[in-house]
Scaffold this active site. Sequence first.
Site, short mmCIF file in Angstrom:
data_model
loop_
_atom_site.label_atom_id
_atom_site.label_comp_id
_atom_site.label_asym_id
_atom_site.label_seq_id
_atom_site.Cartn_x
_atom_site.Cartn_y
_atom_site.Cartn_z
N HIS A 179 0.83 -1.20 0.00
CA HIS A 179 0.00 0.00 0.00
C HIS A 179 0.87 1.26 0.00
O HIS A 179 0.62 2.21 0.75
CB HIS A 179 -0.92 -0.03 1.22
CG HIS A 179 -2.22 0.68 1.05
ND1 HIS A 179 -2.32 2.06 0.96
CD2 HIS A 179 -3.48 0.20 0.94
CE1 HIS A 179 -3.59 2.39 0.83
NE2 HIS A 179 -4.32 1.28 0.81
N GLU A 312 -1.36 0.07 -6.14
CA GLU A 312 -1.50 -1.21 -5.44
C GLU A 312 -1.76 -2.33 -6.44
O GLU A 312 -2.87 -2.49 -6.94
CB GLU A 312 -2.65 -1.14 -4.45
CG GLU A 312 -2.60 -0.02 -3.43
CD GLU A 312 -3.92 0.14 -2.73
OE1 GLU A 312 -4.41 -0.84 -2.13
OE2 GLU A 312 -4.50 1.24 -2.77
#
Length: 348
Positions: A179, A312
């Site tokens: 992330h 991501e």
Amino acid sequence: MEITKELFGRLEGKDVYEYTLTNDNGVKLSAIPYGATVTKIVTPDKKGEMKNITLNVDNLDDIVANRPYYGATIGRIAGRIAKGQYKLGGVTHQLAVNEGENLLHGGPEGFDTQLWDVEEVTSETEAKLIFTYEDPAGKNEFPGTMQLKVTFTLTNKDEWVIDYEATTDATTLYNPTNHVYFNLTGDVKQTILDHELQIASDYYGSLNEETLPTGKLEKSDGTPFDFSSPKPVKEAVLSDHPQIKPINGLDHPFVLNQKEDVKVVLFDPESGREVKMFTDMNSVVVFTHNVEIDDYLIEGEPAKQYAGLTLETQVLPDAINQPGFGNIILRPNETFHSRTTYQFGVRD
């Protein structure tokens, strides 16, 4: 190449160190074993000035208390699973939920909340941090005990390579990501709205009012989601598109064109910094930090709206419940492998 470490904080009586990999060009990548989390990536701008180009919280206590996900390894499942439920072999499984009725980023005790083991490895051309963790059966109500390995490699080609490897002793789900948030200005006071983004993608996944996938993959051509050519992020984020305006930005998966080698290019015209992304996953979720957060500080500042942008990589979100989105089932005697690479550069 070298690896150094210094104390970052303490957790349950244990010292948690921040490890810093430095290559021959002076590019640095720092990470901690809590959450197998990247804390800094330092690269030069077009004038040679070195600055951190990622977001993270200033101290371990705030990371633990607020769970911001910045730079963390996410799993077992990246993104959301609707109602925390899925069917496999005719059996409905109920997972732990942590965002209303839905599971988000692995559940209440996801990978980002765990203290991983870490091993350091160096050679003449690269330095590695090898994170390992055993995720027990029943954690977040997932079946199967998993043996996990995530390797961060910094190369002399100014690449950050993430290798994911996993096995399980019972059939389960696995769809990890990192992330990381990029802000290529190197200044958290500035936003990413003027960054230019290009994505090798013709389709994006639409979302419902709970930010869950609708199951539809929409053609991006002629919409704010069209990043087939480079354009400023603000052209999408500040649009009135009904998929964007309600959440004040992007939080969407983009289906990646597997024929293209470079999947994403992110560029900041002011600093000249550039990130090229390569991956074998079928999608990338782009999230543009759509709200200001003042629960913690980043380099002494609240996390302002549009402070960073995630890339991501993952199988399309909620794939277990969405036909055609991809396979995230992992069975015994199988080994999961995936690689994502971020390559850092500068344009004049």
